[in-house]
Design a protein around this motif. Structure first.
Motif, PDB file in Angstrom:
ATOM      1  N   MET A 246       0.841  -1.202   0.000  1.00  0.00           N
ATOM      2  CA  MET A 246       0.000   0.000   0.000  1.00  0.00           C
ATOM      3  C   MET A 246       0.872   1.247   0.000  1.00  0.00           C
ATOM      4  O   MET A 246       0.588   2.226  -0.710  1.00  0.00           O
ATOM      5  CB  MET A 246      -0.909  -0.006   1.239  1.00  0.00           C
ATOM      6  CG  MET A 246      -2.087  -0.975   1.104  1.00  0.00           C
ATOM      7  SD  MET A 246      -2.852  -1.312   2.691  1.00  0.00           S
ATOM      8  CE  MET A 246      -3.488   0.301   3.092  1.00  0.00           C
ATOM      9  N   ALA A 247       1.942   1.217   0.784  1.00  0.00           N
ATOM     10  CA  ALA A 247       2.846   2.365   0.859  1.00  0.00           C
ATOM     11  C   ALA A 247       3.505   2.617  -0.483  1.00  0.00           C
ATOM     12  O   ALA A 247       3.600   3.759  -0.944  1.00  0.00           O
ATOM     13  CB  ALA A 247       3.908   2.119   1.929  1.00  0.00           C
ATOM     14  N   ASN A 248       3.916   1.516  -1.123  1.00  0.00           N
ATOM     15  CA  ASN A 248       4.549   1.652  -2.436  1.00  0.00           C
ATOM     16  C   ASN A 248       3.570   2.214  -3.461  1.00  0.00           C
ATOM     17  O   ASN A 248       3.931   3.065  -4.273  1.00  0.00           O
ATOM     18  CB  ASN A 248       5.066   0.295  -2.921  1.00  0.00           C
ATOM     19  CG  ASN A 248       6.376  -0.071  -2.250  1.00  0.00           C
ATOM     20  OD1 ASN A 248       6.907   0.714  -1.459  1.00  0.00           O
ATOM     21  ND2 ASN A 248       6.869  -1.253  -2.543  1.00  0.00           N
ATOM     22  N   ALA A 249       2.338   1.706  -3.410  1.00  0.00           N
ATOM     23  CA  ALA A 249       1.326   2.182  -4.359  1.00  0.00           C
ATOM     24  C   ALA A 249       1.049   3.655  -4.148  1.00  0.00           C
ATOM     25  O   ALA A 249       0.916   4.431  -5.102  1.00  0.00           O
ATOM     26  CB  ALA A 249       0.043   1.361  -4.178  1.00  0.00           C
ATOM     27  N   LEU A 250       0.984   4.038  -2.878  1.00  0.00           N
ATOM     28  CA  LEU A 250       0.709   5.434  -2.547  1.00  0.00           C
ATOM     29  C   LEU A 250       1.861   6.331  -3.022  1.00  0.00           C
ATOM     30  O   LEU A 250       1.641   7.394  -3.614  1.00  0.00           O
ATOM     31  CB  LEU A 250       0.532   5.555  -1.025  1.00  0.00           C
ATOM     32  CG  LEU A 250      -0.031   6.858  -0.477  1.00  0.00           C
ATOM     33  CD1 LEU A 250      -1.377   7.173  -1.115  1.00  0.00           C
ATOM     34  CD2 LEU A 250      -0.174   6.771   1.039  1.00  0.00           C
ATOM     35  N   ALA A 251       3.080   5.858  -2.792  1.00  0.00           N
ATOM     36  CA  ALA A 251       4.257   6.623  -3.210  1.00  0.00           C
ATOM     37  C   ALA A 251       4.279   6.763  -4.717  1.00  0.00           C
ATOM     38  O   ALA A 251       4.538   7.840  -5.260  1.00  0.00           O
ATOM     39  CB  ALA A 251       5.521   5.922  -2.730  1.00  0.00           C
ATOM     40  N   SER A 252       3.972   5.658  -5.385  1.00  0.00           N
ATOM     41  CA  SER A 252       3.994   5.667  -6.840  1.00  0.00           C
ATOM     42  C   SER A 252       2.918   6.598  -7.390  1.00  0.00           C
ATOM     43  O   SER A 252       3.158   7.383  -8.303  1.00  0.00           O
ATOM     44  CB  SER A 252       3.765   4.238  -7.329  1.00  0.00           C
ATOM     45  OG  SER A 252       3.780   4.203  -8.707  1.00  0.00           O
ATOM     46  N   ALA A 253       1.726   6.542  -6.782  1.00  0.00           N
ATOM     47  CA  ALA A 253       0.612   7.386  -7.246  1.00  0.00           C
ATOM     48  C   ALA A 253       0.936   8.858  -7.036  1.00  0.00           C
ATOM     49  O   ALA A 253       0.712   9.686  -7.927  1.00  0.00           O
ATOM     50  CB  ALA A 253      -0.659   7.007  -6.480  1.00  0.00           C
TER      51      ALA A 253
ATOM     52  N   PRO B 252       9.201  10.455   8.594  1.00  0.00           N
ATOM     53  CA  PRO B 252       8.270  10.524   7.465  1.00  0.00           C
ATOM     54  C   PRO B 252       9.039  10.707   6.155  1.00  0.00           C
ATOM     55  O   PRO B 252      10.028  11.427   6.112  1.00  0.00           O
ATOM     56  CB  PRO B 252       7.418  11.747   7.759  1.00  0.00           C
ATOM     57  CG  PRO B 252       7.691  12.098   9.163  1.00  0.00           C
ATOM     58  CD  PRO B 252       9.003  11.573   9.520  1.00  0.00           C
ATOM     59  N   LEU B 253       8.559  10.062   5.116  1.00  0.00           N
ATOM     60  CA  LEU B 253       9.176  10.227   3.793  1.00  0.00           C
ATOM     61  C   LEU B 253       8.317  11.172   2.972  1.00  0.00           C
ATOM     62  O   LEU B 253       7.129  11.346   3.236  1.00  0.00           O
ATOM     63  CB  LEU B 253       9.277   8.877   3.089  1.00  0.00           C
ATOM     64  CG  LEU B 253      10.154   7.847   3.789  1.00  0.00           C
ATOM     65  CD1 LEU B 253      10.147   6.563   2.985  1.00  0.00           C
ATOM     66  CD2 LEU B 253      11.569   8.363   3.954  1.00  0.00           C
ATOM     67  N   THR B 254       8.904  11.771   1.981  1.00  0.00           N
ATOM     68  CA  THR B 254       8.143  12.715   1.169  1.00  0.00           C
ATOM     69  C   THR B 254       7.510  12.033  -0.022  1.00  0.00           C
ATOM     70  O   THR B 254       6.304  11.971  -0.153  1.00  0.00           O
ATOM     71  CB  THR B 254       9.038  13.872   0.702  1.00  0.00           C
ATOM     72  OG1 THR B 254      10.188  13.285   0.089  1.00  0.00           O
ATOM     73  CG2 THR B 254       9.432  14.756   1.864  1.00  0.00           C
ATOM     74  N   ASP B 255       8.312  11.500  -0.888  1.00  0.00           N
ATOM     75  CA  ASP B 255       7.732  11.030  -2.143  1.00  0.00           C
ATOM     76  C   ASP B 255       8.335   9.717  -2.608  1.00  0.00           C
ATOM     77  O   ASP B 255       8.269   9.390  -3.778  1.00  0.00           O
ATOM     78  CB  ASP B 255       7.954  12.085  -3.232  1.00  0.00           C
ATOM     79  CG  ASP B 255       9.426  12.328  -3.452  1.00  0.00           C
ATOM     80  OD1 ASP B 255      10.223  11.883  -2.599  1.00  0.00           O
ATOM     81  OD2 ASP B 255       9.781  12.936  -4.465  1.00  0.00           O
ATOM     82  N   THR B 256       8.961   9.022  -1.714  1.00  0.00           N
ATOM     83  CA  THR B 256       9.622   7.810  -2.221  1.00  0.00           C
ATOM     84  C   THR B 256       9.316   6.617  -1.321  1.00  0.00           C
ATOM     85  O   THR B 256       8.650   6.745  -0.299  1.00  0.00           O
ATOM     86  CB  THR B 256      11.140   8.036  -2.342  1.00  0.00           C
ATOM     87  OG1 THR B 256      11.689   6.901  -2.988  1.00  0.00           O
ATOM     88  CG2 THR B 256      11.816   8.188  -0.992  1.00  0.00           C
TER      89      THR B 256
END
Lengths: 154, 182
Positions: B141-148, B168-172
């Motif tokens: 889910m985290a990967n999908a969210l980051a990718s989206a 917290p990560l920003t965009d990756t």
């Protein structure tokens, strides 16, 4: 998007080849592994693997991921390396590449010294076998993990 | 009839144990053969001698009493009926029963122990599998969210769902070698 990716990959390859272009420096690095240098290289290597995984180039990704574990890692970095091994194992598994996941775990296990790290690798191997519906092999892996955790010896 | 056959039956002839026909045959041979007749006479003389010199020896009462006493002791010591069989054999029976029981107990104990350890192992495995399933699901889910968010060009900030202690990560996505990712 494609051009950004190609720039990223090119720069990573360039920096990745730097030690070979300047052998004196890489020799120093090999003698006394510097955590920050290795981590920096590993960060790039990680991104390369992730890009290859995104492109479904699993075989190439496995090769690159294995390189990551073969770097000259200081012993105190073992927990980070373990985290990475488990992460990539999960990524391969998600791509239905269970055998590659196992291969990665087996290769990475050679670089771990702590019984707790090895136990974690055995558990993950067991998990992968469980996903492959090979319950007997999964149980054997968990048995070995349990032994490592209780005895604390290899 | 020859001499050998006659000699075989000579004692039985003297004791009167032969059939009349066989006895007649022997008698005929003895009339013709001097050697066998002589042999027969020797045997007859021996038998007569034994018979004339045999006398009963009276058994002394103390010997007889001693024998009776021993027999009665043995009879008294051996209980009659079904129990006697087991009582006389109890050491062997007890040893066999004990050995069998020990093997049985050890077998059952080993089996139960094995079953328990297997059950513990299965529990240990299931715990890890459940936790890992959840972890990988969150990671996905985290990967999908980051990718989206990356594809949309929006700098959505989100917590790394697989590690509550992570910054917290920003965009990756997850990269354990990035300094802020530890």
């Amino acid at each position: 998007m494609k051009s950004a990716l190609s720039i990223l990959v090119t720069s990573m390859l360039f920096f990745g080849l730097m030690p070979f272009a300047f052998p004196g420096e890489s020799a120093v690095a090999a003698q006394a592994p510097d955590s920050s240098n290795v981590r920096s290289l590993a960060e790039s290597q990680h991104e390369i693997v992730m890009l290859l995984l995104k492109k479904d180039a699993y075989e190439q990704a496995l090769v690159e991921a294995n390189k990551l574990f073969e770097m000259k890692w200081p012993e105190d970095q073992e927990p980070v390396l373990l985290k990475e091994a488990l992460y990539f194992a999960g990524q391969f598994l998600r791509g239905n590449k269970a055998s590659m996941s196992l291969s990665l775990l087996e290769n990475s296990a050679k670089h771990f010294k702590k019984p707790s790290s090895l136990a974690a690798i055995w558990k993950e191997k067991g998990y992968v076998y469980k996903q492959m519906n090979q319950d007997e092999k999964a149980l054997e892996c968990f048995k070995e993990a349990q032994r490592l955790e209780t005895t604390g010896t290899k | 009839m020859n001499c050998e056959q006659c000699a075989d039956d000579l004692t039985a002839y003297l004791d009167g144990e032969l059939t009349p026909r066989r006895a007649a045959e022997i008698r005929a041979h003895l009339n013709e053969c001097g050697s066998c007749a002589s042999e027969m006479r020797g045997l007859a003389d021996s038998a007569a001698f034994l018979e004339s010199n045999t006398k009963e020896i009276p058994l002394r009462p103390e010997i007889w009493n001693n024998v009776k006493a021993q027999v009665s002791t043995m009879v008294a010591a051996q209980p009659a009926g079904f129990f006697s069989f087991w009582l006389w054999r109890w050491p062997r029976v007890a040893t066999t029963v004990l050995a069998t029981a020990s093997v049985l107990v050890l077998g059952v104990w080993g089996y139960l122990n094995y079953e328990e350890s297997q059950e513990n192992l299965r529990h240990y495995m299931n715990e890890y599998v459940t936790a890992r399933d959840a972890q990988l699901q969150k990671q996905g889910m985290a990967n999908a969210l980051a990718s989206a968010s990356s594809n949309a060009g929006v700098g959505i900030k989100f917590e790394r769902m697989d590690n509550p202690f992570a910054e917290p990560l920003t965009d990756t996505y997850h990269n354990p070698f990035r300094s802020e990712d530890e």
